[in-house]
Write a protein that holds these residues in place. Structure first.
Motif, short mmCIF file in Angstrom:
data_model
loop_
_atom_site.label_atom_id
_atom_site.label_comp_id
_atom_site.label_asym_id
_atom_site.label_seq_id
_atom_site.Cartn_x
_atom_site.Cartn_y
_atom_site.Cartn_z
N ILE A 95 0.80 -1.19 0.08
CA ILE A 95 -0.04 -0.08 0.17
C ILE A 95 0.87 0.98 -0.02
CG2 ILE A 95 -2.10 -0.93 1.14
CD1 ILE A 95 -0.92 0.14 3.84
N ASP A 96 0.44 2.36 -0.38
CA ASP A 96 1.10 3.48 -0.37
C ASP A 96 0.73 4.53 0.83
OD1 ASP A 96 1.88 3.14 -3.23
OD2 ASP A 96 -0.11 3.72 -3.94
N LEU A 97 -0.23 4.23 1.41
CA LEU A 97 -0.57 5.28 2.43
C LEU A 97 -1.74 4.45 3.39
CD1 LEU A 97 -0.59 8.44 2.90
CD2 LEU A 97 -2.63 8.68 1.66
N ILE A 98 -1.58 4.79 4.70
CA ILE A 98 -2.49 4.29 5.65
C ILE A 98 -3.36 5.53 6.16
CG2 ILE A 98 -2.45 3.49 7.92
CD1 ILE A 98 0.34 2.26 7.82
N VAL A 99 -4.49 5.33 6.26
CA VAL A 99 -5.49 6.13 6.67
C VAL A 99 -6.47 5.67 7.47
CG1 VAL A 99 -7.13 8.22 6.17
CG2 VAL A 99 -5.05 7.87 4.46
N SER A 100 -6.00 5.27 8.59
CA SER A 100 -6.99 4.52 9.52
C SER A 100 -7.16 4.90 10.95
CB SER A 100 -6.16 3.06 9.25
OG SER A 100 -6.99 2.06 9.59
N GLY A 101 -7.15 6.12 11.23
CA GLY A 101 -7.41 6.42 12.57
C GLY A 101 -6.04 6.23 13.23
N MET A 102 -5.07 6.36 12.62
CA MET A 102 -3.65 5.95 13.17
C MET A 102 -3.13 7.11 14.00
SD MET A 102 -0.46 3.99 11.72
CE MET A 102 -0.93 2.19 11.68
N SER A 103 -2.96 6.83 15.44
CA SER A 103 -2.39 7.92 16.11
C SER A 103 -0.87 7.97 15.91
CB SER A 103 -2.46 7.55 17.59
OG SER A 103 -3.89 7.38 17.94
N ILE A 104 -0.26 9.20 16.04
CA ILE A 104 1.05 9.57 15.63
C ILE A 104 1.73 9.17 16.90
CG2 ILE A 104 2.84 11.31 15.11
CD1 ILE A 104 0.53 12.57 13.59
N ALA A 109 6.50 6.28 14.42
CA ALA A 109 7.38 7.23 13.85
C ALA A 109 8.99 6.93 13.38
CB ALA A 109 7.45 8.60 14.60
N GLU A 110 9.39 5.81 14.03
CA GLU A 110 10.67 5.19 13.88
C GLU A 110 10.49 4.66 12.71
OE1 GLU A 110 12.32 3.01 17.02
OE2 GLU A 110 12.15 4.83 18.27
N LYS A 111 9.47 4.03 12.33
CA LYS A 111 9.10 2.85 11.13
C LYS A 111 8.59 3.55 9.87
CE LYS A 111 8.24 -1.21 13.99
NZ LYS A 111 6.97 -2.03 14.25
N MET A 219 -1.83 10.49 8.85
CA MET A 219 -1.66 9.53 7.50
C MET A 219 -0.25 9.08 7.62
SD MET A 219 -4.01 11.25 4.63
CE MET A 219 -5.59 11.87 5.09
N ALA A 220 -0.13 7.79 7.12
CA ALA A 220 1.45 7.21 7.24
C ALA A 220 1.85 6.68 5.76
CB ALA A 220 1.48 6.13 8.13
N ILE A 221 3.16 7.21 5.42
CA ILE A 221 3.70 6.80 4.43
C ILE A 221 4.95 6.34 4.86
CG2 ILE A 221 4.65 8.09 2.47
CD1 ILE A 221 2.47 10.13 4.38
N ALA A 222 5.38 5.53 3.65
CA ALA A 222 6.55 4.51 3.82
C ALA A 222 7.89 5.60 3.80
CB ALA A 222 7.23 3.67 2.62
N LYS A 223 8.80 5.42 4.89
CA LYS A 223 10.12 6.38 5.09
C LYS A 223 10.71 6.62 3.70
CE LYS A 223 10.94 6.57 9.53
NZ LYS A 223 10.94 7.65 10.54
N LYS A 224 10.71 5.61 2.85
CA LYS A 224 11.64 6.07 1.48
C LYS A 224 10.75 6.69 0.61
CE LYS A 224 10.27 1.34 -0.21
NZ LYS A 224 10.14 0.23 0.92
#
Ligand code: GLN
Length: 259
Positions: A95-104, A109-111, A219-224
């Motif tokens: 997947i390219d993006l996580i949008v899932s009520g994910m808390s920061i 944030a290390e991953k 929203m979470a995105i891959a580090k790369k």
């Protein structure tokens, strides 16, 4: 005889080639939309859940993800999976993006790389309506608590002294376990507990007023994929400026977002 067959075959090939060229032409006229694969755990209303009739994934996050995608020129495709599978799927490029009520959180944030916060949340407790002893987090000591696997609620519950933490794949299962008397409390995100109280018609439960852990959803995105993080942040900013974010917020929460 042989020649005739060759001719027929060549004619067929020509038709095929012309057909293919035609397709190519069409594709060039209107390029296919780029696809943005968005992962979500879709039993988290009002953020992400399946509409019973249309079977579509709906909710605040889903509308916001589609709006962000559109702003960046992508067509959004939602992929539903377990909450604890989201970060591995992102790291694996599924997947390219996580949008899932994910808390920061600092651990996450290390991953992954998080967008700017897009929703303010926190943790809260639901107990049986007739429970007179549990008034807040303090009284959860030594109690049985239901949580969703891989969530901040699960982490928080595990810190409570002497508590037995039961982890479920979905919050629906946590609520059911409370109803069945298998646990004393459910620890979960406040807006999702509020939605449950408002919509489920479950009179056997009550939401406690104590809220712990101010948490921001991101929203979470891959580090790369640093470029995508910037694009997502820009899109979120534009949606806040042009009023689209407020519109989506009001649609799902019935009020304007706090400034
Ligand atoms: N906000 C919580 C977390 O990030 C729960 C998210 C969820 O269950 N979708 O862990």
């Amino acid at each position: 005889m042989f020649n005739k067959r060759m001719m027929v075959m060549m004619a067929a090939l020509l038709v095929l080639l012309l057909g293919l060229a035609g397709c190519g032409q069409k594709a060039a006229d209107k390029p296919a939309a780029k696809v943005l694969k968005v992962g979500a755990e879709t039993t988290f209303p009002p953020f992400e859940f399946q509409d019973e009739q249309s079977k579509e994934y709906v909710g605040f996050d889903m509308d916001l993800a589609r709006a962000v995608g559109k702003q960046m020129g992508y067509e959004v495709q939602i992929q539903s999976m377990g909450f604890d599978g989201l970060i591995p799927a992102l790291e694996g490029g599924n997947i390219d993006l996580i949008v899932s009520g994910m808390s920061i959180t600092p651990e996450r944030a290390e991953k992954v790389s998080f967008s700017k916060p897009y929703y303010k949340s926190g943790l809260s407790i639901i107990v049986k309506a007739d429970n007179q002893t549990i008034k807040g987090f303090k009284e959860l000591e030594g109690k049985k608590i239901a949580v969703q696997i891989g969530t901040t609620g699960a982490e928080e519950a595990k810190k409570i002294k002497g508590a037995t933490v039961r982890e479920f794949n979905s919050n629906a299962e946590s609520y059911m376990e409370l109803k069945a008397g298998g646990v004393d409390a459910v620890v979960n995100d406040l807006p999702v507990n509020q939605y449950y109280m408002a919509k489920s018609g479950d009179k056997s439960a009550k939401l406690l007023s104590e809220i712990s852990n101010a948490e921001d959803y991101g929203m979470a995105i891959a580090k790369k994929n640093g470029e995508l993080t910037e694009k997502v942040n820009k899109a979120l900013e534009e949606l806040k400026k042009n009023g689209e974010y407020d519109k989506i917020y009001e649609k799902w929460f019935g009020k304007k977002p706090q400034a």
